[in-house]
Design an enzyme around this catalytic site. Structure first.
Site, PDB file in Angstrom:
ATOM      1  N   LYS A 140      22.747  -1.506 -12.772  1.00 40.49           N
ATOM      2  CA  LYS A 140      21.488  -1.229 -13.460  1.00 40.49           C
ATOM      3  C   LYS A 140      20.799  -0.061 -12.763  1.00 40.49           C
ATOM      4  O   LYS A 140      20.166  -0.218 -11.734  1.00 40.49           O
ATOM      5  CB  LYS A 140      20.559  -2.455 -13.446  1.00 40.49           C
ATOM      6  CG  LYS A 140      19.455  -2.317 -14.484  1.00 40.49           C
ATOM      7  CD  LYS A 140      18.123  -2.916 -14.067  1.00 40.49           C
ATOM      8  CE  LYS A 140      17.294  -2.065 -13.177  1.00 40.49           C
ATOM      9  NZ  LYS A 140      16.819  -0.764 -13.712  1.00 40.49           N
ATOM     10  N   GLU A 143      15.349   3.039 -14.717  1.00 39.70           N
ATOM     11  CA  GLU A 143      15.091   3.449 -16.106  1.00 39.70           C
ATOM     12  C   GLU A 143      14.799   4.940 -16.235  1.00 39.70           C
ATOM     13  O   GLU A 143      15.077   5.536 -17.263  1.00 39.70           O
ATOM     14  CB  GLU A 143      13.876   2.677 -16.648  1.00 39.70           C
ATOM     15  CG  GLU A 143      14.233   1.381 -17.299  1.00 39.70           C
ATOM     16  CD  GLU A 143      13.089   0.938 -18.193  1.00 39.70           C
ATOM     17  OE1 GLU A 143      13.280   0.890 -19.407  1.00 39.70           O
ATOM     18  OE2 GLU A 143      11.995   0.665 -17.644  1.00 39.70           O
ATOM     19  N   GLY A 193      15.877   0.558  -3.040  1.00 38.55           N
ATOM     20  CA  GLY A 193      14.579   0.797  -3.673  1.00 38.55           C
ATOM     21  C   GLY A 193      13.460   0.442  -2.714  1.00 38.55           C
ATOM     22  O   GLY A 193      13.617   0.520  -1.492  1.00 38.55           O
ATOM     23  N   GLU A 196       8.994  -3.668  -1.327  1.00 33.33           N
ATOM     24  CA  GLU A 196       8.340  -4.731  -2.109  1.00 33.33           C
ATOM     25  C   GLU A 196       9.332  -5.397  -3.078  1.00 33.33           C
ATOM     26  O   GLU A 196       9.455  -6.625  -3.116  1.00 33.33           O
ATOM     27  CB  GLU A 196       7.195  -4.080  -2.888  1.00 33.33           C
ATOM     28  CG  GLU A 196       6.279  -5.055  -3.554  1.00 33.33           C
ATOM     29  CD  GLU A 196       5.278  -4.313  -4.450  1.00 33.33           C
ATOM     30  OE1 GLU A 196       5.260  -3.071  -4.441  1.00 33.33           O
ATOM     31  OE2 GLU A 196       4.543  -5.016  -5.161  1.00 33.33           O
ATOM     32  N   GLY A 198      12.600  -5.154  -2.926  1.00 36.37           N
ATOM     33  CA  GLY A 198      13.681  -5.719  -2.107  1.00 36.37           C
ATOM     34  C   GLY A 198      13.344  -7.120  -1.637  1.00 36.37           C
ATOM     35  O   GLY A 198      14.187  -8.034  -1.663  1.00 36.37           O
ATOM     36  N   GLU A 215      18.732  -1.774   0.894  1.00 38.10           N
ATOM     37  CA  GLU A 215      18.447  -0.495   1.547  1.00 38.10           C
ATOM     38  C   GLU A 215      17.079  -0.080   1.032  1.00 38.10           C
ATOM     39  O   GLU A 215      16.933   0.250  -0.142  1.00 38.10           O
ATOM     40  CB  GLU A 215      19.547   0.512   1.199  1.00 38.10           C
ATOM     41  CG  GLU A 215      19.610   1.666   2.161  1.00 38.10           C
ATOM     42  CD  GLU A 215      18.746   2.812   1.714  1.00 38.10           C
ATOM     43  OE1 GLU A 215      17.601   2.910   2.211  1.00 38.10           O
ATOM     44  OE2 GLU A 215      19.187   3.595   0.869  1.00 38.10           O
ATOM     45  N   CYS A 249      14.429   8.137   1.177  1.00 36.56           N
ATOM     46  CA  CYS A 249      14.102   7.044   2.115  1.00 36.56           C
ATOM     47  C   CYS A 249      14.301   7.481   3.559  1.00 36.56           C
ATOM     48  O   CYS A 249      13.738   6.885   4.465  1.00 36.56           O
ATOM     49  CB  CYS A 249      14.924   5.803   1.789  1.00 36.56           C
ATOM     50  SG  CYS A 249      16.638   6.155   1.465  1.00 36.56           S
ATOM     51  N   GLU A 342       5.031   4.595   3.386  1.00 35.55           N
ATOM     52  CA  GLU A 342       6.007   5.554   2.881  1.00 35.55           C
ATOM     53  C   GLU A 342       5.324   6.393   1.795  1.00 35.55           C
ATOM     54  O   GLU A 342       4.822   5.848   0.816  1.00 35.55           O
ATOM     55  CB  GLU A 342       7.207   4.792   2.293  1.00 35.55           C
ATOM     56  CG  GLU A 342       8.321   5.706   1.855  1.00 35.55           C
ATOM     57  CD  GLU A 342       9.585   4.946   1.427  1.00 35.55           C
ATOM     58  OE1 GLU A 342       9.459   3.963   0.685  1.00 35.55           O
ATOM     59  OE2 GLU A 342      10.679   5.364   1.838  1.00 35.55           O
TER      60      GLU A 342
HETATM   61  P1  NDP Z   1      11.558   0.141  -7.247  1.00 39.70           P
HETATM   62  O1  NDP Z   1      11.944  -0.557  -5.998  1.00 39.70           O
HETATM   63  O2  NDP Z   1      10.591  -0.496  -8.162  1.00 39.70           O
HETATM   64  O3  NDP Z   1      12.865   0.468  -8.143  1.00 39.70           O
HETATM   65  C1  NDP Z   1      14.198   0.466  -7.671  1.00 39.70           C
HETATM   66  C2  NDP Z   1      15.113  -0.252  -8.658  1.00 39.70           C
HETATM   67  O4  NDP Z   1      14.750  -1.630  -8.729  1.00 39.70           O
HETATM   68  C3  NDP Z   1      15.019   0.274 -10.089  1.00 39.70           C
HETATM   69  O5  NDP Z   1      16.291   0.199 -10.693  1.00 39.70           O
HETATM   70  C4  NDP Z   1      14.057  -0.707 -10.720  1.00 39.70           C
HETATM   71  O6  NDP Z   1      14.176  -0.769 -12.132  1.00 39.70           O
HETATM   72  C5  NDP Z   1      14.505  -2.003 -10.081  1.00 39.70           C
HETATM   73  N1  NDP Z   1      13.505  -3.077 -10.107  1.00 39.70           N
HETATM   74  C6  NDP Z   1      12.157  -2.981 -10.188  1.00 39.70           C
HETATM   75  N2  NDP Z   1      11.583  -4.196 -10.186  1.00 39.70           N
HETATM   76  C7  NDP Z   1      12.587  -5.110 -10.110  1.00 39.70           C
HETATM   77  C8  NDP Z   1      12.644  -6.535 -10.069  1.00 39.70           C
HETATM   78  N3  NDP Z   1      11.533  -7.271 -10.091  1.00 39.70           N
HETATM   79  N4  NDP Z   1      13.843  -7.139  -9.993  1.00 39.70           N
HETATM   80  C9  NDP Z   1      14.977  -6.400  -9.938  1.00 39.70           C
HETATM   81  N5  NDP Z   1      14.994  -5.049  -9.982  1.00 39.70           N
HETATM   82  C10 NDP Z   1      13.820  -4.404 -10.052  1.00 39.70           C
HETATM   83  O7  NDP Z   1      11.063   1.567  -6.844  1.00 39.70           O
HETATM   84  P2  NDP Z   1      10.088   2.520  -7.731  1.00 39.70           P
HETATM   85  O8  NDP Z   1      10.959   3.240  -8.641  1.00 39.70           O
HETATM   86  O9  NDP Z   1       8.970   1.792  -8.341  1.00 39.70           O
HETATM   87  O10 NDP Z   1       9.462   3.431  -6.595  1.00 39.70           O
HETATM   88  C11 NDP Z   1       8.312   2.955  -5.893  1.00 39.70           C
HETATM   89  C12 NDP Z   1       8.400   3.297  -4.442  1.00 39.70           C
HETATM   90  O11 NDP Z   1       9.560   2.670  -3.890  1.00 39.70           O
HETATM   91  C13 NDP Z   1       8.587   4.755  -4.132  1.00 39.70           C
HETATM   92  O12 NDP Z   1       7.401   5.438  -4.158  1.00 39.70           O
HETATM   93  C14 NDP Z   1       9.206   4.662  -2.755  1.00 39.70           C
HETATM   94  O13 NDP Z   1       8.204   4.463  -1.807  1.00 39.70           O
HETATM   95  C15 NDP Z   1      10.087   3.456  -2.832  1.00 39.70           C
HETATM   96  N6  NDP Z   1      11.486   3.776  -3.150  1.00 39.70           N
HETATM   97  C16 NDP Z   1      12.385   3.808  -2.149  1.00 39.70           C
HETATM   98  C17 NDP Z   1      13.681   4.178  -2.413  1.00 39.70           C
HETATM   99  C18 NDP Z   1      14.699   4.241  -1.345  1.00 39.70           C
HETATM  100  O14 NDP Z   1      15.647   5.016  -1.465  1.00 39.70           O
HETATM  101  N7  NDP Z   1      14.599   3.447  -0.313  1.00 39.70           N
HETATM  102  C19 NDP Z   1      14.134   4.560  -3.735  1.00 39.70           C
HETATM  103  C20 NDP Z   1      13.113   4.431  -4.765  1.00 39.70           C
HETATM  104  C21 NDP Z   1      11.843   4.059  -4.435  1.00 39.70           C
HETATM  105  P3  NDP Z   1      13.263   0.147 -13.112  1.00 39.70           P
HETATM  106  O15 NDP Z   1      12.665   1.231 -12.316  1.00 39.70           O
HETATM  107  O16 NDP Z   1      14.247   0.616 -14.127  1.00 39.70           O
HETATM  108  O17 NDP Z   1      12.245  -0.780 -13.704  1.00 39.70           O
END
Ligand code: NDP
Length: 440
Positions: A140, A143, A193, A196, A198, A215, A249, A342
């Site tokens: 997945k 989006e 991601g 929060e 995670g 991660e 990250c 971050e």
């Molecule tokens: P998210 O952690 O929300 O998104 C990462 C992935 O998780 C996406 O595929 C998202 O789907 C999915 N996701 C979101 N909510 C859920 C859930 N409840 N259960 C399962 N999967 C879920 O990151 P954001 O895109 O909102 O970014 C927000 C912040 O996160 C950034 O500003 C940054 O600080 C951090 N981040 C860190 C990353 C890293 O590499 N460590 C990468 C991305 C973000 P979808 O978006 O399709 O709804």
């Protein structure tokens, strides 16, 4: 750019069912044949290198040169793990009355939930070892950036993978992602991601004792001692935090500089920051594109609303696009929000320290522990500090974080588990112990 059908809970269940149905056949493929298929996939992606780079650059708004490098890493990752099916080794262990040995079994259906910052690259770090180990996949993507993952699914079929081994599902995290986390037929979630999300995945996975690797975020320190090659440290610092518009990250967003070198370092940093080429992602000269979304620009901008001293800023285009100029700030204390949270955008905080002990204390004064750098000409100190910093990946006199051949992952709230390197398949297999009685 494209219209994509939005998946829901029912389509998530259908993707899991397809992956489950494909599992026995995929497990039965001989190690040599599985290796050949992964090599064929690497070749198929390589033949589409430019097409995929362009798609990634347009979808994520990232510099085309960076996108080419990222797709290059995808190819390298599949080539590296093409060696893994034939190297899933076990142990033989001396016991009484027979032979005991271990084998590595695939986990089953693995759910991959990935972010938008390095879309296909981060997916490949999970896909390649998971497939090599004999698992089937539901991926997945975020989006915001699903296009390369969808194209990838087509390329797996073109490379000769059986239907159902790799399934890509484009839908919201809070419905499709959450369903994957809770689904009883999914054996593991590999997630990259925010910390929060995670944390909520780890909690949700507990219900079915799912394996999880995470991660997550980072707040990495770039520590510059006064005896370092300051010119080299200052020349390398901007892209270590502003690369991918800071949406990384591993971004070294806290630059800790020994007080006696602070003025000289800032002087050396100013020109490289101001001359950073921010602009159209498809322009070959561009080093930094816009941010991913309006929401991300607002979140990043909120850090400047605080009472922060700005040392200097680079430039960014006017007009349409979520532009944000690279910005260097001088927080008054290590407790400033920009030092603790971050940013995930192009803001670097520079703060002075006095001596080795304080450098270590400041570097470790964070909930995160993903990456970091140490710049010094004193080799013994470099090693002392490297051992003292609570972080998963460190470089000395360089700003590298990720290599296909070395483990990558975090300490503390940057997550758990390691990706890449020789042992990544461990995270996609179970150890089984078999005893064969030879007496009586
Ligand atoms: P998210 O952690 O929300 O998104 C990462 C992935 O998780 C996406 O595929 C998202 O789907 C999915 N996701 C979101 N909510 C859920 C859930 N409840 N259960 C399962 N999967 C879920 O990151 P954001 O895109 O909102 O970014 C927000 C912040 O996160 C950034 O500003 C940054 O600080 C951090 N981040 C860190 C990353 C890293 O590499 N460590 C990468 C991305 C973000 P979808 O978006 O399709 O709804």
């Amino acid at each position: 750019m494209a219209t994509v059908e939005r998946a829901d809970v029912a389509s998530t269940d259908a993707a899991v069912a397809a992956a489950k149905a494909a599992l026995p056949g995929w497990k039965a493929v001989s190690p040599g044949d599985r290796a050949a298929l992964i090599r064929s996939l690497a070749d198929t992606i390589e033949a589409r290198h430019e097409e995929l780079a362009l798609l990634e650059a347009r979808n994520a708004g990232k510099a085309i040169g960076d996108a080419r490098g990222e797709i290059g890493m995808v190819i390298e990752t599949f080539r590296y793990y093409a060696g893994a099916p034939e190297r899933l080794l076990g142990d033989t262990i001396p016991v009484a009355g027979g032979q005991a040995f271990t084998v590595r079994e695939p986990l089953g259906v693995v759910g991959l939930i990935t972010p938008w910052n390095f879309p296909l690259t981060i997916a490949s770090w999970k896909l390649a070892p998971a497939l090599a180990a004999g698992n089937t996949i539901v991926l997945k993507p975020a989006e915001l950036t699903p296009l390369t993952a969808l194209r990838f699914a087509e390329l797996t079929l073109e490379a000769g993978f059986p239907e159902g081994v790799v399934n890509v599902l484009v839908g919201p995290g809070r419905t499709c992602g959450q369903r994957l986390v809770e689904h009883p037929d999914v054996a593991k979630i590999a997630f990259t991601g925010s910390t929060e999300v995670g944390s909520s995945i780890a909690a949700g996975a507990a219900g079915t004792i799912k394996r999880v690797t995470l991660e997550l975020g980072g707040k990495s320190a770039n520590i510059v001692f006064a005896d370092a090659d300051l010119e080299a440290a200052a020349a390398a610092a901007p892209l270590a935090v502003f690369g991918n518009a800071g949406q990384d990250c591993c971004a070294r967003s806290r630059i800790l500089v020994e007080r006696s070198a602070m003025e000289e370092f800032l002087g050396l940093l100013e020109q490289p920051v101001k001359s950073l080429k921010v602009g159209d992602p498809l322009d070959e000269a561009t080093q930094m594109g816009p941010l991913i979304s309006a929401a991300q620009r607002e979140a990043v901008g909120s850090f400047l609303a605080d009472d922060l001293e700005i040392a200097f800023r680079g430039s960014a285009p006017e007009g349409p696009g979520f532009w944000f100029a690279p910005t260097v700030v001088l927080p008054r204390s290590a407790d400033a929000r920009v030092m603790r949270e971050e940013v995930f955008g192009p803001i670097a905080a520079v703060i002075p320290f006095d001596g080795e002990a304080e450098a270590i204390r400041l570097a470790n004064d964070t909930i995160y522990g993903l990456s970091g750098s140490i710049w010094t000409r004193d080799g013994a100190r470099a090693l002392r500090v490297a051992r003292a910093i609570e972080t998963g990946v460190l470089s000395i006199n360089a700003n590298t974080s990720v290599r296909v051949t070395t483990p990558f992952g975090g300490f503390k709230q940057s997550g758990y588990g390691r990706e890449l390197g020789p042992h990544a398949t461990d995270a996609y297999t179970e150890v089984k112990t078999i005893f064969y009685a030879t007496e009586g």
